[in-house]
Design a protein around this motif. Structure first.
Motif, short mmCIF file in Angstrom:
data_model
loop_
_atom_site.label_atom_id
_atom_site.label_comp_id
_atom_site.label_asym_id
_atom_site.label_seq_id
_atom_site.Cartn_x
_atom_site.Cartn_y
_atom_site.Cartn_z
N VAL A 13 0.82 -1.22 0.00
CA VAL A 13 0.00 0.00 0.00
C VAL A 13 0.85 1.27 0.00
CG1 VAL A 13 -1.56 1.39 1.43
CG2 VAL A 13 -2.16 -0.93 0.86
N LEU A 17 0.80 4.06 -2.96
CA LEU A 17 0.48 5.44 -2.63
C LEU A 17 1.55 6.40 -3.12
CD1 LEU A 17 -1.45 7.37 -1.16
CD2 LEU A 17 -0.17 6.92 0.92
N GLU A 21 1.05 9.22 -6.06
CA GLU A 21 1.35 10.62 -5.77
C GLU A 21 2.37 11.18 -6.76
OE1 GLU A 21 0.02 12.97 -3.65
OE2 GLU A 21 -1.49 11.41 -3.62
N ALA A 40 -4.74 4.26 -9.45
CA ALA A 40 -4.23 3.57 -8.27
C ALA A 40 -4.49 2.06 -8.38
CB ALA A 40 -4.88 4.12 -7.00
N SER A 73 -4.99 2.34 -1.07
CA SER A 73 -4.15 3.54 -1.07
C SER A 73 -4.96 4.78 -1.42
CB SER A 73 -2.98 3.38 -2.03
OG SER A 73 -3.42 3.39 -3.37
N THR A 74 -5.92 4.64 -2.31
CA THR A 74 -6.78 5.78 -2.65
C THR A 74 -7.61 6.18 -1.44
OG1 THR A 74 -6.92 5.03 -4.93
CG2 THR A 74 -8.57 6.58 -4.21
N PHE A 77 -5.35 7.87 1.21
CA PHE A 77 -4.99 9.24 0.88
C PHE A 77 -6.18 10.17 1.08
CE2 PHE A 77 -4.76 12.81 -2.03
CZ PHE A 77 -3.58 13.37 -1.61
#
Length: 90
Positions: A13, A17, A21, A40, A73-74, A77
């Motif tokens: 993860v 991420l 980014e 992602a 990860s989405t 964030f």
């Protein structure tokens, strides 16, 4: 088997991420914000595929782990982003 998938997803993860980014920062002018979860998801699947030397999971399980990591990860964030930019109503 399920615990191995979740463990591998948890490990990748932060990598997913960071890559997402990096993509967002490098293409901030042309990137539609609505497709970030899809990006992602795809990055997670790719990293799950590329993680073969680091785990003994089958390809299918690595791809599932990558997909879960991309979606997680989405969400991670967005959770952090909402917390930092939220209004302080008390």
């Amino acid at each position: 088997m399920i615990t191995a998938v979740l463990l591998f997803a948890t490990v990748i993860v932060p990598i997913v991420l960071g890559v997402v980014e990096l993509i967002k920062k490098s293409t901030s002018e042309t990137l539609n914000k609505n497709i970030i979860p899809l990006i992602a998801f795809a990055v997670g699947i790719f990293i799950g595929f590329a993680g073969q030397p680091f785990t003994d999971l089958d390809l299918t399980l690595r791809l599932w782990s990558g997909a879960l990591a991309g979606l997680a990860s989405t969400g991670l964030f967005e959770l952090g982003n909402d917390r930092n930019s939220g209004d302080n109503n008390g």
